[in-house]
Structures are given as structure tokens and as C-alpha cells.
Scaffold this active site. Structure first.
Site, mmCIF file in Angstrom:
data_model
loop_
_atom_site.group_PDB
_atom_site.id
_atom_site.type_symbol
_atom_site.label_atom_id
_atom_site.label_comp_id
_atom_site.label_asym_id
_atom_site.label_seq_id
_atom_site.Cartn_x
_atom_site.Cartn_y
_atom_site.Cartn_z
ATOM 1 C CG LEU A 11 -1.813 -1.226 1.507
ATOM 2 C CD1 LEU A 11 -2.355 -1.003 2.716
ATOM 3 C CD2 LEU A 11 -2.542 -1.847 0.001
ATOM 4 C CB ALA A 12 2.784 2.890 -2.297
ATOM 5 N N GLY A 79 -9.580 4.443 2.847
ATOM 6 C CA GLY A 79 -9.270 3.812 3.530
ATOM 7 C C GLY A 79 -8.084 2.581 3.476
ATOM 8 C CG ASN A 171 -2.860 -3.020 14.166
ATOM 9 O OD1 ASN A 171 -2.490 -4.180 13.522
ATOM 10 N ND2 ASN A 171 -4.101 -2.338 13.714
ATOM 11 C CG ASN A 228 2.668 8.727 9.002
ATOM 12 O OD1 ASN A 228 2.389 8.189 7.991
ATOM 13 N ND2 ASN A 228 2.693 7.265 9.906
ATOM 14 C CG HIS A 347 49.501 18.295 -1.670
ATOM 15 N ND1 HIS A 347 50.112 17.775 -0.422
ATOM 16 C CD2 HIS A 347 50.178 18.341 -2.431
ATOM 17 C CE1 HIS A 347 51.594 17.502 -1.350
ATOM 18 N NE2 HIS A 347 51.085 18.390 -2.623
ATOM 19 C CE1 TYR A 371 30.582 22.665 -21.201
ATOM 20 C CE2 TYR A 371 30.892 23.537 -19.623
ATOM 21 C CZ TYR A 371 30.038 23.083 -20.147
ATOM 22 O OH TYR A 371 29.036 23.748 -20.902
#
Length: 449
Positions: A11-12, A79, A171, A228, A347, A371
Site C-alpha cells: 500500500l503506497a 482507507g 497493531n 509520516n 593535494h 570543459y
């Protein structure tokens, strides 16, 4: 005898409003990857026959992340029971066991899930096995009411009696369900409650009304943390890091101050590696045996072979390959470059889009100018070459094997093997100039005064 077949429903679909983010809740990263990916990786270890992820509308990113596992959309968030029902078309009449898990509970372990399945397939043949836990602060969790005959009920906190609220067994929401009975139970769940939602927890009472047994398995609070809010994400990150640090040390690495070392989910660390404080590993890092990584290093997307010494303050970016016994020192950045065995960049250097040959030495202040504002170009430094301090290598350019480049040079053309290249302005000396200059300036100042 219970079936050994397994289906998993994740469940997502949750909005994650408390995260205050445009990113779906289950996509927030833990140790460098989305939390839902941690869960799917754990579940994949069970070799399920089928898996489906329930997502909400406008969650295409979640679908791409969980692929190749299929997704179904819960258009209306009504739900957990309603969410599970959305998977019916994908699973059909599945006659094995069905695990129901949550994408925002990423730390659950394979061992715990295996215990749940063993209980589900055991001699009591329970219709539903619920995963419970005893948190330090039970707060407003629903409670599991257990008796001699098994799990009697799941009571929401707001509906619990004072005695039931004293019960520490809570639960988690995770369940293992008999697939032969799943849809019959789910389709009888109603929404006659204060929120008007269909609660998955109601199937326990429905199963018992059918004369079936329900049981529970107890898990650890740490692995059942639901994420959450950002604060809970931080707690979950700390728990994941603790596991990763423990695994690294169990596999033969020394962490001088474990709490300050941060791993990614896929970091691979060899034996007899020493990691000093304040080191961060991004995704895609492999470190060989007998490597020493000093403090304040940051590695990502790189390969570090055996015997390398790195740091402090080394940054290895994606595509960096550091050969056996090489030295990469303080304030050195390497990106998309191969540093071959025994080479030294000790270094203050930047090496990008390049090869540094075996045994070469790159002096302080050296940079590869890779670059030009439009394209990246390659720099090739040969084996045994010596690059003097404060050198700019303007790519594309090659320095041959054994060549020497004088300090302060700007190299734009190929240097042949064994040659000396010096590319800087000639030194000029004017004798007595400093004394005359000071006298002139003193005279000007005196005149103004």
C-alpha cells in the site's frame, strides 16, 4: 496443508501531507534510495509469485520506481481495506498466502515476514496473522486483544476501554492473510465509522465471526517505524545507517567513529578498511581491501581498489576509478577519471575526464581543464609522468610516459614521452628596482604631507 505460494500487496497511495513535499511520501530517500525500494528489496528475498503496488492518482514516479512490479490506482483514498480491494483484479482468486505491507514502513525485515508466513502456514491455519509490537510509547496505536484462542480483536485506541489501553501490544497494520478467504473478508468490510473509511483491521472480526482463527506475531518497534513526517524520516535514516555500519564492521572494516560515517544502501566495503570520522558514501561506491579513508571524504559512483590511501577531504565523483595503491590526498577532486596503480595526487587538484597513468605524480594545484563551455575533453597523463605544481592541462591533451611538466605551466599541446615541458612566461629580474620603487613612493607620500 497451507499453500507455499505467496502474493504481496504494498500500500503506497498515501498523500504524505505531513511531509510537506511535492514528492510522494514513499519516494523520500533512505540511504540513497526511495523508502519503498527498501521494502521491495526485502520482499523480493521471499520470492513472491505475485506482487502489486497500490498507488494514488498522479503517482507516475512511484510506478516507474517500483517497475517491473505492477501498480494499481486507488482513485479515492477510502482507507486501507479499500486500498487492498483495488488489487483484486491484479491478483484474482489467489490460493496462496497474501502479505499486506506499507510503503512507508521500509525497515521491516525478511526474518519477521518469514515468521509471519510460518505462523500462517502452521497447524492452526489462521485466516489472518497480524504483526504486533510493543512500542516504548503506545500512544494512540490500535491494540491487539489476545486470548487463549488467538487474536480476538483489533481495537482502535479511541474505541478501547481503559483496561485495553493499558495493553502494550499494538497493531502495526502488517498482515498475512489466507488468499482463499481474503476477498470474501475484504468485500464485507463496511465504512460505518467516524471517518467513513474501510478499515483492513475489520477483517479480524469478520474472520472470527466465520469461525476462523486469527493469530499474531510480535515484531520489533525499530523495524515497524512508519514514516509520516520529516522527523520520522530522520529516525528511519538513523536506524538504516546503524544497520549499514554494523554490517560493514561485521565484514571486517574498522570505523573509528561509526556514528559519523554515512553509507548508501549499496556501498560495498572490503576487509581491513579503515574509515576515519565524517566520511560520506553516496550511491554506487565499491571499496577494496586494505584501504584507508581519512576524515571528511565524500565518495559517490566510484571504484576504489585495494591499498588506496584517500583523504582527508577527498571528493570522488561518479566515474572515478582509483587503482591499487594509489594516493588521493587532501582537497583533491576526481571525476570520470581513471587513476592507475601507484599514482599520487596528494593535494589541491582537480582531475576530471582523464587518465592518470601508473606511478604518475600530480603536483599540488594541478587541474585538468576539461570543459570549454560546450564540450568535455580528455586528458591523458602517461605512466610515471611528473606534473609540477600549479599546472593547467588544457584538454584535449596528452602527456607521455615518464614526461615532466614544469611547475606553473599551461599545457595545450602533446608532451612526448620522457620530455620536459615548460609553458610559462620567462622570469625577468631588474636589479635595484625594489629600492628605487620604495624611494619614489616615499617621496610622493612626503610631498602630499
Amino acid at each position: 496443508m497451507a499453500s507455499s505460494k505467496l502474493a504481496v500487496i504494498v500500500l503506497a497511495a498515501g498523500m504524505g501531507t505531513r511531509m510537506k513535499s511535492s514528492l510522494p511520501k514513499v519516494m523520500h530517500p533512505l540511504a540513497g534510495r526511495p523508502m519503498v525500494s527498501h521494502l521491495l528489496d526485502t520482499v523480493s528475498g521471499l520470492s513472491p509469485d505475485r506482487m502489486v503496488v497500490v498507488v494514488g492518482p498522479d503517482m507516475e514516479l512511484v510506478g516507474k520506481t517500483v517497475a517491473p512490479f505492477p501498480t494499481v490506482i486507488q482513485a479515492d483514498r477510502l482507507g486501507t481495506g479499500h486500498a487492498v480491494l483495488q488489487a483484486k483484479a491484479a491478483l484474482g482468486q489467489f490460493d496462496g498466502d497474501v502479505l499486506v505491507l506499507y510503503g512507508d514502513t521500509p525497515l521491516i525485515t525478511r526474518a519477521t515476514l518469514e515468521r509471519m508466513l510460518a505462523e500462517r502456514r502452521g497447524p492452526r491455519d489462521p485466516a489472518v496473522v497480524v504483526l504486533g509490537f510493543k512500542p516504548q510509547d503506545p500512544g494512540h496505536y490500535g491494540r491487539l486483544v489476545v486470548g487463549a484462542e488467538g487474536l480476538k480483536a483489533i481495537v482502535e485506541y479511541r474505541d478501547a476501554t481503559p483496561d485495553q489501553r493499558e495493553n502494550p501490544l499494538c497493531n502495526s497494520g502488517v498482515m498475512a492473510i489466507d488468499g482463499n478467504r481474503l476477498w470474501s473478508l475484504i468485500e464485507r468490510v463496511d465504512n460505518k465509522n467516524s471517518k467513513g473509511e474501510y478499515y483492513l483491521t475489520d477483517i479480524v472480526a469478520l474472520a472470527r465471526a466465520d469461525g476462523a482463527t486469527c493469530t499474531h506475531v510480535e515484531g520489533d518497534e525499530a523495524e515497524l517505524l512508519g514514516v509520516n513526517a520529516r522527523s520520522e524520516l530522520a529516525v528511519a535514516e538513523a536506524l538504516v545507517q546503524a544497520r549499514l555500519r554494523e554490517a560493514a564492521m561485521d565484514n571486517g572494516a574498522t570505523l573509528i567513529d561509526p556514528a559519523t560515517v554515512w553509507f548508501s544502501w549499496d556501498t560495498k566495503i572490503g576487509r581491513d578498511v579503515t574509515i576515519w570520522p565524517h566520511v560520506v558514501f553516496g550511491p554506487g561506491v565499491t571499496v577494496g581491501d586494505n584501504v584507508e579513508i581519512k576524515g571528511f571524504c565524500h565518495f559517490e559512483g566510484c571504484m576504489v581498489e585495494a591499498g588506496v590511501a584517500a583523504g582527508p577531504f577527498t571528493r570522488l565523483r561518479p566515474g572515478a576509478e582509483i587503482g591499487e595503491g594509489a594516493h588521493i590526498g587532501n582537497f583533491v577532486e576526481v571525476k570520470k577519471a581513471t587513476v592507475e596503480a601507484g599514482a599520487k595526487i596528494n593535494h589541491l587538484a582537480y582531475v576530471g575526464d582523464a587518465r592518470v597513468g601508473a606511478g604518475a605524480n600530480v603536483g599540488a594545484g594541478t587541474i585538468t581543464c576539461n570543459y570549454d563551455g560546450f564540450n568535455k575533453s580528455f586528458t591523458d597523463i602517461g605512466a610515471g609522468a611528473f606534473i609540477g605544481s600549479n599546472t593547467s592541462l588544457v584538454a584535449p591533451v596528452k602527456v607521455g610516459d615518464g614526461a615532466v611538466v614544469g611547475a606553473g605551466s599551461v599545457i595545450t599541446k602533446e608532451v612526448t614521452p620522457g620530455a620536459l615541458a615548460v609553458a610559462r612566461g620567462s622570469q625577468m629580474e631588474l636589479k635595484g628596482w625594489a629600492e628605487r620603487f620604495r624611494a619614489q613612493q616615499a617621496a610622493k607620500k612626503a610631498k602630499k604631507d
